[in-house]
Design an enzyme around this catalytic site. Structure first.
Site, mmCIF file in Angstrom:
data_model
loop_
_atom_site.group_PDB
_atom_site.id
_atom_site.type_symbol
_atom_site.label_atom_id
_atom_site.label_comp_id
_atom_site.label_asym_id
_atom_site.label_seq_id
_atom_site.Cartn_x
_atom_site.Cartn_y
_atom_site.Cartn_z
ATOM 1 C CG ASN A 158 -0.373 -0.237 2.503
ATOM 2 O OD1 ASN A 158 0.749 -0.724 2.614
ATOM 3 N ND2 ASN A 158 -1.101 0.087 3.554
ATOM 4 N NE ARG A 166 6.974 2.774 8.565
ATOM 5 C CZ ARG A 166 5.662 2.920 8.745
ATOM 6 N NH1 ARG A 166 5.142 4.119 8.901
ATOM 7 N NH2 ARG A 166 4.855 1.883 8.737
ATOM 8 N N PRO A 182 9.862 -7.265 -1.377
ATOM 9 C CG PRO A 182 10.563 -5.984 -3.169
ATOM 10 C CD PRO A 182 10.770 -7.297 -2.515
ATOM 11 C CB ALA A 183 3.921 -6.039 -1.693
ATOM 12 N N GLY A 235 2.466 -5.851 7.689
ATOM 13 C CA GLY A 235 1.441 -6.611 6.984
ATOM 14 C C GLY A 235 0.349 -7.050 7.937
ATOM 15 C CD GLU A 257 2.369 -0.852 10.587
ATOM 16 O OE1 GLU A 257 1.209 -1.189 10.901
ATOM 17 O OE2 GLU A 257 2.675 -0.405 9.484
ATOM 18 C CB CYS A 291 -2.051 -0.298 8.905
ATOM 19 S SG CYS A 291 -0.596 0.770 8.937
ATOM 20 C CD GLU A 388 -6.393 -2.952 8.709
ATOM 21 O OE1 GLU A 388 -5.660 -1.951 8.846
ATOM 22 O OE2 GLU A 388 -5.971 -4.116 8.762
ATOM 23 C CB SER A 448 2.725 8.451 9.860
ATOM 24 O OG SER A 448 3.987 7.919 9.517
ATOM 25 C CD GLU A 465 8.580 -0.034 10.560
ATOM 26 O OE1 GLU A 465 9.295 -0.827 9.931
ATOM 27 O OE2 GLU A 465 7.446 0.320 10.182
#
Length: 485
Positions: A158, A166, A182-183, A235, A257, A291, A388, A448, A465
């Protein structure tokens, strides 16, 4: 469809020991534009053998990299920050093409993601220690911090740039080598980031990247290898729990996270202009695919109807479409499965009595689009109150008392972020203290920042983070004891 030039220029192989290499099996996979459902690029599809080769490279240079001067590590990050900033337009175009967010928002993520490199370039030279004399005066103790060692980094789709910077930023600053997955839905932005780090002077083997459609195979190869000493994962909570179980076998350091279910509280003394603006920021950033997105919006009964109507007006004004098109405010969801989930959650809420103020459906045509939606008087039994949403859907529920609002906010196993809107200073701190979350947005919908610690409690994760705390996650504390003459 026109493929962005920046995508066409990318190397889409694996990156191991400073070299771009195909998967050993020769396998590849397609990256799809969620706005058009067309193939953007073909990417190397790694497996366990590739993962082991990547870890071999990271282990081989760990000692040399750890001995690198902190200033040198910081300068590499600083150069990478500058290169990312210079290439904002091309990185944003890649991100919009593979992930769907509007171009203006993608540029915002580039600035946000780059800032992690600038922040940790400055933290690299501030890794501190201590010394003290034992109470009996017989021993002097020296406390120092050293890199934890080779790290496993796993990021979601996302925020494909910021989630990488990060994690990579503090690892580089601390002197750790890395293997990075990576995703699979958004690998292209990560590959662009890898190219920039190599150009900025990151030595071969320090960062190794394995794209894959089988994350279980790749990540398990790393997690079961005792040479990997830390895992940093962003994730879902179920996947995070599995990684924690794997980490236990080798007693790995962990940063998790995980999922969220953020409450958004609006009291009747709140400035509604501020609260509506905060709701739009907390709900609609990234099409709700965040998230920390406001998942449950609780509004005190006296202003609930006005709040719902005004929020619906704001949502109705948003333009839905391909994020690469000027003026679009809401892009597609990431894939069909994500769209199906949102449809199911909204349908369930409506069946249980929720009123659709705006939206509640999807536009016709290609792409994984869903119209911005506001639901009022949502039943507490609705699935979206415990799930969610990860989409552009705002669920508004009235409450009567402060005590009720706190109880509703905390009635979840998750505790990442929460939001609170009030003009009563005493209530602001009273409710902030009572909310069971790692981060509170007090009269703001954005929590953030690279300079601040990001993370949750309960089943939303472990560790932080960003901020000065972010680099500590990649450092071990060592004590040296010496007799005092």
């Amino acid at each position: 469809m026109t493929t962005p030039a920046a995508v066409s220029k990318l190397n889409t192989n694996l990156f191991i020991d400073g070299q771009w290499v195909p998967a050993r099996s020769g396998a590849t996979f397609d990256v799809v534009n969620p706005a058009t459902e067309e193939v953007l690029a073909v990417v190397a599809d790694g497996a366990a053998a590739d993962a082991t080769a990547a870890l071999d490279a990271a282990v081989a240079v760990q000692a040399e990299w750890a001995a690198t001067a902190p200033r040198e590590r910081g300068e590499i990050l600083r150069r990478a920050f500058e290169l990312i900033t210079e290439r904002t337009d091309e990185i944003a175009s890649i991100m919009t093409a593979e992930m769907g967010k509007p171009l203006a928002e993608a540029k915002g993520e580039v600035a946000y993601g780059a800032e992690f490199f600038r922040w940790f370039s400055e933290e690299a030279v501030r890794i501190s220690g201590d010394q003290l004399l034992a109470p009996d005066g017989k021993t002097r103790y020296f406390v120092q911090r050293q890199p934890v060692g080779p790290c496993v980094l796993v990021t979601p789709w996302n925020f494909p740039l910021a989630m990488g910077t990060r994690k990579i930023g503090p690892a580089v600053a601390a002197g750790c080598t890395m293997v990075f997955k990576p995703a699979e839905l958004t690998p292209l932005t990560s590959l662009a980031l890898v190219e920039i780090l190599a150009e900025a002077g990151l030595p071969d083997g320090v960062l190794n990247v394995v794209n894959t459609t089988d994350p279980g195979d790749v990540v398990t190869a790393w997690m079961t290898d005792p040479r990997a000493r830390k895992v940093s994962f962003t994730g879902s909570t179920p996947v995070g729990k599995q990684l924690l179980k794997q980490a236990a076998d080798n007693v790995m350091r962990t940063s998790m996270e995980l999922g969220g279910n953020a409450p958004f509280l609006v009291f009747d003394d709140a400035d509604l202009d501020v609260a509506i603006g905060g709701a739009m920021a907390a709900k609609m950033r990234n099409m709700g695919e965040a998230c920390v997105a406001a998942n449950r919006i609780y509004v005190q009964s006296g202003v609930a109807e006005e709040f719902s109507n005004r929020l619906a007006e704001k949502m109705r004004a948003l333009t839905v479409g391909d994020g690469a098109t000027e003026g679009v405010g809401v892009g597609p969801l990431i894939e069909q499965k994500a769209l199906d989930k949102v449809v199911q959650l909204v349908d369930d809420a409506v069946e249980r009595g929720a009123e659709v103020k705006v939206g509640g459906d999807r536009p016709e045509g290609d792409g994984f689009f869903y119209n911005p939606t506001v639901l009022s008087n949502v039943s507490s039994e609705s699935d979206l109150m415990s799930t969610e949403i990860f989409g552009p859907v705002a669920a508004v529920v009235p409450f009567d008392t402060e005590e009720e609002a706190i109880a509703l906010a905390n009635a979840t196993p998750f505790g990442l972020a929460g939001y609170l809107f009030t003009t009563d200073l005493n209530r602001a701190f009273r409710v902030s203290d009572a909310m069971e979350v790692g981060m509170v947005g007090l009269n703001t919908g954005i929590v953030s920042n690279p300079a601040a610690p990001f993370g949750g409690i309960k089943q939303s994760g472990l560790g932080r983070e960003g901020g000065s705390e972010g680099i500590d996650e990649f450092l071990e504390v060592k004590l040296i004891a010496m007799p005092q003459p």
